[in-house]
Design a protein around this motif. Structure first.
Motif, short mmCIF file in Angstrom:
data_model
loop_
_atom_site.label_atom_id
_atom_site.label_comp_id
_atom_site.label_asym_id
_atom_site.label_seq_id
_atom_site.Cartn_x
_atom_site.Cartn_y
_atom_site.Cartn_z
N ASP A 90 0.29 -5.38 -14.08
CA ASP A 90 0.51 -5.89 -12.74
C ASP A 90 0.83 -4.74 -11.82
O ASP A 90 1.77 -3.99 -12.04
CB ASP A 90 1.70 -6.86 -12.75
N LEU A 144 -0.87 -3.31 -4.98
CA LEU A 144 -2.02 -2.59 -4.44
C LEU A 144 -1.62 -1.64 -3.31
O LEU A 144 -2.05 -0.48 -3.29
CB LEU A 144 -3.07 -3.60 -3.94
N LEU A 156 -1.84 -7.33 -8.55
CA LEU A 156 -3.19 -7.18 -9.05
C LEU A 156 -3.11 -6.79 -10.51
O LEU A 156 -2.30 -5.96 -10.89
CB LEU A 156 -3.89 -6.08 -8.24
N GLN A 157 -3.96 -7.42 -11.34
CA GLN A 157 -4.05 -7.03 -12.74
C GLN A 157 -5.08 -5.93 -12.83
O GLN A 157 -6.27 -6.18 -12.67
CB GLN A 157 -4.55 -8.22 -13.55
N HIS A 183 -9.64 -13.00 -3.89
CA HIS A 183 -9.74 -11.55 -4.09
C HIS A 183 -8.75 -10.79 -3.23
O HIS A 183 -8.40 -11.22 -2.14
CB HIS A 183 -11.15 -11.06 -3.73
N LEU A 184 -8.38 -9.63 -3.77
CA LEU A 184 -7.71 -8.64 -2.94
C LEU A 184 -8.82 -7.73 -2.41
O LEU A 184 -9.74 -7.38 -3.14
CB LEU A 184 -6.73 -7.84 -3.78
N HIS A 189 -13.38 -4.27 -13.47
CA HIS A 189 -12.22 -5.11 -13.12
C HIS A 189 -12.68 -6.49 -12.64
O HIS A 189 -11.91 -7.23 -12.04
CB HIS A 189 -11.39 -4.45 -12.02
N PHE A 197 -7.76 -11.34 -8.27
CA PHE A 197 -6.39 -11.23 -8.74
C PHE A 197 -6.05 -12.46 -9.56
O PHE A 197 -6.73 -13.47 -9.51
CB PHE A 197 -5.41 -11.08 -7.58
N SER A 227 -2.62 -14.48 -10.35
CA SER A 227 -1.17 -14.66 -10.34
C SER A 227 -0.84 -15.75 -11.33
O SER A 227 -1.66 -16.62 -11.61
CB SER A 227 -0.68 -15.02 -8.95
#
Ligand SMILES: Nc1ncnc2c1ncn2[C@@H]1O[C@H](COP(=O)(O)OP(=O)(O)O)[C@@H](O)[C@H]1O
Ligand SMILES: [Mg+2]
Lengths: 138, 389
Positions: free
Chosen positions: B217, B220, B252-253, B292-293, B338, B361, B363
Motif C-alpha cells: 500500500d 501516491l 495504491l497497491q 483508477h488513480l 500493475h 486501486f 481499497s
C-alpha cells in the motif's frame, strides 16, 4: 553603506553586516541555501561585512562592489549564469577580486570557464569548500 | 490400442468409475516417474496433491450422481505429484466414455513445467530490465548527484569550521549566552545539512538496490513528490514544476520504486522537452476516477514530433542524440504490470505533450463491495485461484 535597496528583491534572501572596522566587503552569490548560509556564517565570524544573494539578477541590481571587495560566485546559478556575472564584473572600470566556486565536474567547469579566457585573475575553488581556502583569499 | 497411446506426446490416463487407473501411457511414465505396472489398478489420487487426493473420489462420485462437471471436457491447470513426491503443473482435460464394462474417464495431461519456467524467467527478466533501466538512468545522473551531495557537505564543513573558530575565540573571551545560542544554531543547521545529504543517498539507494518486484500500500502523492525531488537534481532550476495533487486519494497497491521510476522517466522527458525554452513549466498532477488513480505529467515544450509518434513506446525509439529510448517503453511495461496503462496526448503546435498513467486501486472497502465482479478491479495479479481435480 550597504548595497541592499529599500525593498530587497526576494532572492536576496540574506544579508548580514558586522565588523565595520574592515573596509573590505565580501559578496556571495550562491543559490544553494545551505552553502550560502554557511559561507555567511564563516565570513561573518572572520569579521567581514557580507552581502549574500541567491542569484545573479539580484546581485546585479544591488550596488556594484568596490575594487577592494571580494566576490564569490557560484558557477551553476539559475537564470543568469555565474560566468555572465563574472564577465559583467570584469567589465567594470575597477573590477573587484573575483573567485568562482563550483561543485561541478572538472570538464563542465572548464567548458564554462573557457568563455572567460583572457580574463586573468579569476580563481576557482571547487566544492566541497574548506575555510582555509576562504581565509587564504582574505 | 495401448501401443498407440504410448506413442502420444501427451500423458494419457484412463480410470474406471472407482477412480482406479486402467491405463498409464509412456508419456505418463516419463512425467511421473512411475512404471505403468506400479500404478495400474490403484486409485488415481496417488498422482494428485493431498488436498485434492481426498476429494477426488468425491468428484467422481458427485459427477456420477449429478452429472455436474467440475473438470470434464474443460482443460484446467492443476498440480500433479511425481513418484519422488515433488509437484509439477499440468494442463488436464478429461473425457468420458460409456463402455460395456461401465463408465470410464480419460485424462489427457500436458506437462506445463517448461512453460511455467519460461513464464517465471520472463517475469524475472522483465524485473531485471526495469532495474537496469533505473540504474542506467542514475548513471547518467551520476555527476549531478555528486554535485548535489557536494552542497550539503560544503555547508557542513563551513558551519563546523565557523563554530570551531567561535569556540577557539571563546577560550580567550569567555562564553556569553548570546554567543552560545548562536553556536548552537549553527550546529543545528549543520545537522540539517547532514540530514539533507542522507536523504539524497536514501532516495538513490532505493532506486538501485536489487530486490524483486513487490506490492504494498503506497501513498501516491508522497511517492510522486520524492521522485520529483530526485529528478530535479542537476536539472535547470529555472523550470517551474507545478504539483497539483488530488486530496484524500486512496492507497495504491503497487511497487513503490517502479512507480517512482515512471515519474522519473516522464518528468525527465518533460525537462528535456522544455530545455532552453523561455518560461518552461511542468505540471505534475494526481487525481481519481471511479476505478483508477491518475498521474499526469504535462509540459509546455514542443509536443511530440510527428515522426516520433509512431511506435513512441517502443524500446530504443528516441528523438535525442544521446537518448536510449528506454524511458517510455519501461514506463509502459511497469504501468501494465500493475494492471494499468500509460497514455499520451502528443500535443504539438503550441501545446506540450501530456502523459497519463492510469493505475487501478484496490481499497479494502471497495474490494469487499465488489467481490462479485472481482478480476477487473482486483490488483495486478490475482492470487492463484484454488483449483480442483
Ligand atoms: N514530454 C515530451 N515532449 C516531447 N517529446 C517527448 C516527450 N517525452 C518523450 N518524447 C519523445 O519520445 C522519445 C522517447 O522517449 P524515451 O522513451 O523516454 O527515450 P529517451 O528520452 O531516451 O529518448 C524522446 O526521445 C522524445 O523524442
Ligand atoms: Mg527519456
Amino acid at each position: 553603506m550597504i548595497g541592499i535597496k529599500a525593498s530587497p528583491p526576494p532572492s536576496a534572501m540574506r544579508a548580514r553586516i558586522t565588523g565595520t572596522q574592515s573596509v573590505m566587503k565580501i559578496h556571495i552569490i550562491e543559490d544553494d541555501w545551505g552553502v550560502r548560509d554557511a559561507l555567511v556564517e564563516l565570513v561573518r565570524e572572520l569579521g567581514y561585512t557580507v552581502l549574500a544573494f541567491g542569484d545573479g539578477e539580484s546581485f546585479l541590481q544591488a550596488d556594484m562592489p568596490a575594487p577592494d571587495d571580494l566576490v564569490l560566485v557560484d558557477l551553476g546559478l539559475p537564470g543568469i549564469s555565474g560566468v555572465d556575472v563574472i564577465k559583467r564584473l570584469k567589465r567594470l572600470p575597477a573590477p573587484p577580486h573575483v573567485v568562482a566556486i563550483s561543485g561541478q565536474p572538472r570538464a563542465q567547469i572548464e567548458r564554462s570557464m573557457r568563455d572567460l579566457r583572457g580574463d586573468s585573475g579569476v580563481r576557482l575553488l571547487r566544492k566541497p569548500l574548506v575555510s582555509e581556502a576562504i581565509t587564504a583569499l582574505l | 490400442m495401448a501401443s498407440v497411446l504410448d506413442t502420444a506426446v501427451d500423458g494419457i490416463i484412463i480410470i474406471d468409475e472407482h477412480a482406479r487407473m486402467m491405463m498409464f501411457n509412456k508419456a505418463c511414465e516419463r512425467m511421473f516417474g512411475y512404471e505403468a505396472a506400479e500404478v495400474i489398478g490403484r486409485n488415481v489420487s496417488m498422482l494428485t496433491p493431498p488436498e485434492h487426493a481426498e476429494v477426488h473420489d468425491g468428484y467422481v462420485e458427485a459427477y456420477k450422481r449429478t452429472g455436474h462437471r467440475k473438470i470434464i471436457g474443460i482443460g484446467r491447470e492443476v498440480r500433479a505429484k511425481r513418484k519422488d513426491g515433488t509437484y509439477f503443473p499440468i494442463d488436464l482435460s478429461v473425457g468420458e466414455a460409456i463402455t460395456p464394462e461401465g463408465r470410464q474417464f480419460i485424462g489427457i495431461l500436458r506437462d506445463l513445467t517448461a512453460r511455467k519456467e519460461t513464464e517465471r524467467r520472463l517475469t524475472e527478466l522483465q524485473g531485471d530490465l526495469i532495474r537496469l533501466a533505473r540504474v542506467s538512468a542514475l548513471d547518467e545522473m551520476g555527476s549531478a548527484i555528486a554535485h548535489e551531495l557536494n552542497q550539503p557537505l560544503t555547508a557542513i564543513i563551513l558551519y563546523l569550521q565557523a563554530v570551531e573558530r567561535e569556540l577557539r575565540r571563546a577560550k580567550d573571551t569567555g562564553h556569553s549566552e548570546e554567543a552560545d545560542a548562536r553556536r548552537f544554531a549553527i550546529i543545528k543547521k549543520a545537522q540539517g545539512e547532514a540530514q539533507r545529504a542522507g536523504s539524497i543517498i536514501q532516495r538513490i539507494r532505493q532506486l538501485v538496490e536489487k530486490r524483486g518486484p513487490e506490492r504494498k500500500d503506497v501513498d501516491l502523492n508522497h511517492l510522486v513528490d520524492d521522485a520529483i525531488e530526485l529528478t530535479q537534481i542537476g536539472q535547470d532550476r529555472i523550470v517551474n514544476v507545478v504539483r497539483d495533487y488530488g486530496a484524500d486519494l486512496p492507497m495504491l497497491q503497487a511497487d513503490p520504486v517502479q512507480i517512482q521510476q515512471i515519474v522519473v522517466n516522464l518528468v525527465r522527458n518533460a525537462f528535456e522537452a522544455v530545455r532552453g525554452r523561455e518560461g518552461g513549466e511542468i505540471i505534475v498532477s494526481t487525481s481519481l476516477d471511479d476505478r483508477h488513480l491518475l498521474l499526469s505529467v504535462e509540459d509546455n515544450g514542443p509536443g511530440i514530433a510527428a515522426e516520433m509518434l509512431d511506435g513512441l513506446f517502443q524500446a530504443f525509439k528516441t528523438g535525442k542524440r544521446s537518448g536510449m529510448g528506454l524511458g517510455l517503453a519501461i514506463s509502459r511495461t511497469i504501468a501494465q504490470s500493475h494492471g494499468g496503462e500509460l497514455l499520451v496526448d502528443p500535443g504539438g503546435s503550441d501545446r506540450g505533450a501530456r502523459f497519463a498513467v492510469r493505475l487501478p486501486f484496490l481499497s479494502a472497502q471497495l474490494s469487499a463491495e465488489s467481490a462479485a465482479d472481482a478480476g477487473t478491479l482486483k490488483g495486478p495479479r490475482p492470487s492463484e485461484p484454488k483449483r480442483e481435480v
